[in-house]
Design an enzyme around this catalytic site. Sequence first.
Site, mmCIF file in Angstrom:
data_model
loop_
_atom_site.group_PDB
_atom_site.id
_atom_site.type_symbol
_atom_site.label_atom_id
_atom_site.label_comp_id
_atom_site.label_asym_id
_atom_site.label_seq_id
_atom_site.Cartn_x
_atom_site.Cartn_y
_atom_site.Cartn_z
ATOM 1 N N ASP A 1 43.283 39.609 40.264
ATOM 2 C CA ASP A 1 43.748 40.396 41.393
ATOM 3 C C ASP A 1 43.226 39.715 42.655
ATOM 4 O O ASP A 1 42.245 38.968 42.598
ATOM 5 C CB ASP A 1 43.220 41.824 41.282
ATOM 6 C CG ASP A 1 43.679 42.708 42.430
ATOM 7 O OD1 ASP A 1 44.850 42.603 42.825
ATOM 8 O OD2 ASP A 1 42.855 43.493 42.921
ATOM 9 N N ASP B 1 43.142 41.213 46.458
ATOM 10 C CA ASP B 1 42.411 42.100 47.362
ATOM 11 C C ASP B 1 41.377 42.925 46.602
ATOM 12 O O ASP B 1 41.713 43.634 45.661
ATOM 13 C CB ASP B 1 43.373 43.065 48.071
ATOM 14 C CG ASP B 1 44.357 42.343 48.951
ATOM 15 O OD1 ASP B 1 44.037 42.124 50.118
ATOM 16 O OD2 ASP B 1 45.447 41.990 48.458
#
Length: 129
Positions: free
Chosen positions: A14, A16
């Site tokens: 991922d 952010d």
Amino acid sequence: MPRADLRNATIVFDLDGTLVDTAPDLTNALNDALIRRGHHPIPQEAIRQAVGFGARVMIEDALRLAGADEDIDQMLAEFLVHYEANIAVESRPFPGAVGSLETLAAAGARLAVCTNKRTELSVQLLGAL
């Protein structure tokens, strides 16, 4: 210690809140949109938990906190203009993230990012960092 052989591995991260702490720049963009509409800014701590759910959810949460009813699509457009222009002012990779990615790549792993951030913004952020 022998180095791991990861030539057949693909590791997906991922972006952010996992690889990069983007909360400061996302909060700044959100607060810019709020202040333009006469609302008080939201503290970063209140926004940080919503970062992984996308800009629309952050805006909805901020409006709920402000007790305001605004045009979310228009606020999102304003948010994106500010965010794109200031995407990596304060955003930084989390400590150890770059070194870990380098170690995995050196071991042969293919690295990828899976994110709900718009592709063009993801590419711009990664390029800036």
